[in-house]
Design a protein around this motif. Structure first.
Motif, PDB file in Angstrom:
ATOM      1  N   THR A 182      28.722  33.193  13.311  1.00  0.00           N
ATOM      2  CA  THR A 182      29.040  32.597  14.609  1.00  0.00           C
ATOM      3  C   THR A 182      30.312  31.763  14.522  1.00  0.00           C
ATOM      4  O   THR A 182      30.629  31.178  13.474  1.00  0.00           O
ATOM      5  CB  THR A 182      27.886  31.717  15.100  1.00  0.00           C
ATOM      6  OG1 THR A 182      27.592  30.709  14.117  1.00  0.00           O
ATOM      7  CG2 THR A 182      26.626  32.555  15.338  1.00  0.00           C
ATOM      8  N   ASP A 186      28.969  29.230  19.786  1.00  0.00           N
ATOM      9  CA  ASP A 186      27.977  30.260  19.461  1.00  0.00           C
ATOM     10  C   ASP A 186      28.465  31.675  19.756  1.00  0.00           C
ATOM     11  O   ASP A 186      27.689  32.559  20.100  1.00  0.00           O
ATOM     12  CB  ASP A 186      26.665  30.011  20.220  1.00  0.00           C
ATOM     13  CG  ASP A 186      25.992  28.739  19.773  1.00  0.00           C
ATOM     14  OD1 ASP A 186      26.172  28.375  18.597  1.00  0.00           O
ATOM     15  OD2 ASP A 186      25.293  28.110  20.583  1.00  0.00           O
ATOM     16  N   ARG A 187      29.742  31.903  19.600  1.00  0.00           N
ATOM     17  CA  ARG A 187      30.273  33.263  19.710  1.00  0.00           C
ATOM     18  C   ARG A 187      30.004  34.019  18.418  1.00  0.00           C
ATOM     19  O   ARG A 187      30.158  33.478  17.324  1.00  0.00           O
ATOM     20  CB  ARG A 187      31.774  33.238  20.002  1.00  0.00           C
ATOM     21  CG  ARG A 187      32.143  32.625  21.341  1.00  0.00           C
ATOM     22  CD  ARG A 187      33.646  32.462  21.452  1.00  0.00           C
ATOM     23  NE  ARG A 187      34.139  31.574  20.415  1.00  0.00           N
ATOM     24  CZ  ARG A 187      35.370  31.637  19.908  1.00  0.00           C
ATOM     25  NH1 ARG A 187      36.215  32.559  20.314  1.00  0.00           N
ATOM     26  NH2 ARG A 187      35.748  30.771  18.980  1.00  0.00           N
ATOM     27  N   ILE A 188      29.596  35.271  18.545  1.00  0.00           N
ATOM     28  CA  ILE A 188      29.257  36.093  17.382  1.00  0.00           C
ATOM     29  C   ILE A 188      30.493  36.868  16.924  1.00  0.00           C
ATOM     30  O   ILE A 188      31.171  37.514  17.730  1.00  0.00           O
ATOM     31  CB  ILE A 188      28.106  37.052  17.716  1.00  0.00           C
ATOM     32  CG1 ILE A 188      26.842  36.251  18.049  1.00  0.00           C
ATOM     33  CG2 ILE A 188      27.833  37.990  16.543  1.00  0.00           C
ATOM     34  CD1 ILE A 188      25.670  37.118  18.434  1.00  0.00           C
TER      35      ILE A 188
END
Length: 318
Positions: A182, A186-188
């Motif tokens: 991440t 909380d971007r993957i």
């Protein structure tokens, strides 16, 4: 008779009332019955229906309720502000590294990079466990713990008991997989396997056969079940083994089924790494893992192990 009629009438009046009204009427009923008892001289039976009825709790004033709501709202705003500030700082560091960081260099023979090293508890706790018991399809159990040697131990019991649902024919699986990578907010982000061409594991097994899984970081839901698999064979005994597997040997599967039309692994779109125990042999298993790393081997020139042929769209999905 008059006394019984009085009690029935009082009970009838209690129906449909709220708790406060019930309690007040019950108190009045007890007073009336006490007077009747003293007047008649006959003992009365204990009223078990209203025995456990408690006096109503005092309601909080509306001002206190509003005050508590405002306090909780302020606390939530403060916590979100702290989280937002931390994530902004993390985003700034990521962008600074992307813009001013060292440009990617061409790998040379022997270059390696650790993906996971299980030398502390936090590294072990971040991995996700799963088994057929959790989805009500079996009785298998799996664990992933930190050993006293600062290594991760994937262990458990592969149950031979089959759920009698008419669909299962053999024991299912136990698995453990890495967390998603991440970024800020909380971007993957996918794991970057470029420019390496081999996966290296230092393990100490029990002689059983395991399955390595590379999940695909896909945007469309039809590809969410796509994984690349390859087999891991371990030796029993006290000695460690270093396993080097070329990435070109991982084959495409979907929900455990090998696909007829194979596509080579995109090394810039790996979502996670997993290990399965699903060899069909009921019993305990034990796999100790020191690290998982990537390696560049200039002697390995193969792009993909399997045939890349043009299939008939009417027979094989495109």
């Amino acid at each position: 008779m008059a006394l019984i009629a009085t009690r029935r009438l009082c009970r009838f009046c209690l129906l449909g009332q709220n708790n406060k009204t019930k309690w007040l009427l019950n108190e009045q009923t007890n007073i009336n019955l006490g007077l009747c008892q003293r007047a008649s001289g006959y003992p009365l039976t204990k009223d078990k229906q209203n025995e456990g009825l408690q006096p109503p709790k005092k309601r909080k004033p509306i001002t206190k309720t509003v005050r508590d709501g405002v306090r909780n709202f302020r606390k939530e705003v403060k916590d979100n502000a702290v989280y937002f500030g931390q994530e902004v700082k993390r985003l700034v560091r990521e962008e600074r590294e992307r813009v001013f960081g060292d440009p990617p260099q061409q790998a040379v023979h022997g270059d390696y990079e650790y993906l996971f090293k299980f030398d502390h508890q936090r590294a072990v706790n971040s991995w996700v466990l799963s088994s057929d018991k959790e989805v009500c399809q079996g009785r298998s159990e799996s664990y992933f713990n930190l050993s006293k040697n600062k290594t991760g131990i994937f262990s458990g019991i592969l149950s031979g008991e089959i759920v009698k649902d008419g669909l299962r024919k053999k024991p299912s699986y136990c698995s453990v997989r890495s967390p998603f990578r991440t970024l800020a907010f909380d971007r993957i982000e996918a794991y970057q396997f470029e420019p390496f061409n081999c996966l290296v594991l230092r393990v100490r097994g029990d002689g059983r056969h395991y399955l390595l899984r590379l999940g695909v970081d896909a945007h469309f839901d039809v590809y969410w079940s796509d994984e690349y698999h390859y087999h891991l064979y371990t030796r029993g005994g006290p000695y460690w083994q270093i396993v080097k597997i070329p990435l070109s040997k991982f084959y495409l599967s979907n929900k455990g089924r090998i696909q007829d039309k194979q596509v080579k692994l995109d090394k810039t779109a790996v979502g996670y790494i997993g290990i399965n125990q699903s060899d069909g042999n009921a019993g305990t298993f034990h796999l100790e893992i020191d690290y998982i790393a990537l390696l560049y081997d200039e002697n390995h020139k193969e792009e993909f192990e399997y045939e890349l042929y043009e299939a008939n769209p009417d027979h094989v999905g495109t």
